[in-house]
Enzyme design. Sequence first.
Site, short mmCIF file in Angstrom:
data_model
loop_
_atom_site.label_atom_id
_atom_site.label_comp_id
_atom_site.label_asym_id
_atom_site.label_seq_id
_atom_site.Cartn_x
_atom_site.Cartn_y
_atom_site.Cartn_z
N SER A 82 0.79 -1.23 0.00
CA SER A 82 0.00 0.00 0.00
C SER A 82 0.82 1.28 0.00
O SER A 82 0.25 2.37 -0.10
CB SER A 82 -0.95 0.00 1.20
OG SER A 82 -2.00 -0.92 0.98
N GLY A 321 4.53 9.15 5.97
CA GLY A 321 4.97 7.83 5.52
C GLY A 321 3.81 6.97 5.12
O GLY A 321 2.69 7.44 4.94
N HIS A 322 4.08 5.67 5.00
CA HIS A 322 3.04 4.69 4.69
C HIS A 322 3.60 3.31 4.93
O HIS A 322 4.82 3.10 4.93
CB HIS A 322 2.56 4.82 3.23
CG HIS A 322 1.11 4.51 3.05
ND1 HIS A 322 0.61 3.23 3.15
CD2 HIS A 322 0.05 5.30 2.78
CE1 HIS A 322 -0.71 3.26 2.95
NE2 HIS A 322 -1.07 4.51 2.73
N ASP A 323 2.70 2.35 5.18
CA ASP A 323 3.07 0.94 5.27
C ASP A 323 2.42 0.18 4.14
O ASP A 323 1.48 0.67 3.51
CB ASP A 323 2.62 0.35 6.61
CG ASP A 323 3.40 0.88 7.80
OD1 ASP A 323 4.38 1.61 7.58
OD2 ASP A 323 3.02 0.57 8.93
N GLY A 324 2.90 -1.03 3.89
CA GLY A 324 2.29 -1.88 2.89
C GLY A 324 2.37 -3.33 3.30
O GLY A 324 3.37 -3.77 3.87
N ALA A 325 1.31 -4.09 3.03
CA ALA A 325 1.30 -5.52 3.32
C ALA A 325 0.61 -6.25 2.18
O ALA A 325 -0.49 -5.87 1.78
CB ALA A 325 0.59 -5.80 4.64
N GLY A 328 2.37 -12.21 2.41
CA GLY A 328 3.63 -12.60 3.02
C GLY A 328 4.74 -11.58 2.91
O GLY A 328 5.89 -11.89 3.23
#
Length: 477
Positions: A82, A321-325, A328
């Site tokens: 993401s 910022g941002h995270d991504g998943a 796995g």
Amino acid sequence: MTRPPGIDDLSAFGPPEKPSSALLVDVPYWQRRLSELAKRHHVPGAVLGIARGTRIDVIAYGVLNQATGMTATSDSLFQIGSITKVWTATLAMQLVDEGALDLDAPIADVLPALRLADLQAAEQVTMRHLLAHTSGIDGDVFTDTGRGDDCVERFVGQLDEAAQNHLPGATFSYCNAGFVLAGRVIEQLTGVSWDHALRERLCVPLGLEHTVTLPEEALRFRTAIGHDSTGDQPPRPVPVWGLPRSQGPAGLITATAADVLAFTRLHLSGGRAPDGARLLSPSAAQAMTEQQVELPDTQTLGDSWGLGWIRFGWDGHRLIGHDGATLGQAAFLRILPEHDLAVTLLTNGGAAKDLYRDLFGEVFAELAGVSMPEPPRPPAEPVTVDARQHLGRYERAGTRIDIFDRTSGLWLRHTTTGPLAHLVPAPVQETVLVPVSDSQFVVQYPDSPSWIPVTFYTLPTGESFVHHGMRATPKVS
């Protein structure tokens, strides 16, 4: 909104606070720390990237695939999930700069055939709603509409089958489907697929030669596969490499750490490419960092959301910022504009979030003197609350949450439903709800030592929600 002391809206485009001689990173030291912490958290492979000014240092650890033993290197590609949403938001803001798009005009002005489950929402939803996750469209719809260039268009053509969980602007709920819709607007206004627009408008002018959106492109490079595990079993490769192509604008970029950090340079430089070409106006870049909505839960990620960017308050400083998943794989990006510092971590399994917390806590303390906030945890003394009003079932696409009583207290059962149910190692998980207040709780799942907030709340119009995992899930019974 109450902000930590000293935090103002970002002015991200000034010179670095430190002189260039202070920009050097002790690469051998961070190599040791990455290796030690990744092993502790059972992460098969990871790449850490640190950018100070225009200098980028990249450090790799482990393997890209446990089955083949292929080692991770600084030029390895990982799915950034993401974090892709910030790239899609940047494309949208380019169109705002060009006068082709109005953030506050109905999307239906661009897509007159748009159909949503709620006719009123279809007439009201705007690009601002989409980029700030306030559209109310059920966000975790992962319909596979094929591999053709029309897959995003076909996905949007089926959005009327997704529930409208709340009216646009009523609350925040993380929404993948909304970003696919934003991608379709970009396609309509540019006349090309989202993938093509991304490549021609961002990747080529920024010189990002290791950023791709399709698996056949990723095969040209040294590319990671995700891993999962159950119980005490070691991580193993996931059976499916990636999500359907229709999810591109929400999370299908695969890239190196260096390319992710080169993209952040566009924003830290006020919208300029390395050759000086302007790709985004300073006002558009600034607008993306400004608060659009405060979050019902300010402990899981940031305290508020911009246009694409998550906003974080750390130790009196403002970060974005941002995270991504994905399947796995997990990726993390944090930017501290006042220090001209950007850090990214790309991983392919294990307790990646715990690795992120340990590693980024050390990196930002050492390089910027900024402390990461303490993670959520149960109160020191047990809290007694009356939580009977929270009992029941909450449901949205892909997720069912049951809150029920046992003799040991209140419990939460989280069930993954729909297309992703067979792709996660444990589709049903149960955990005790530990009260913090009448509306705030924390839970701990078996696969991680981290505590995760659970927030119950009711809108002024009377609808009840549980906010968990950044999603607002409506109460249905």
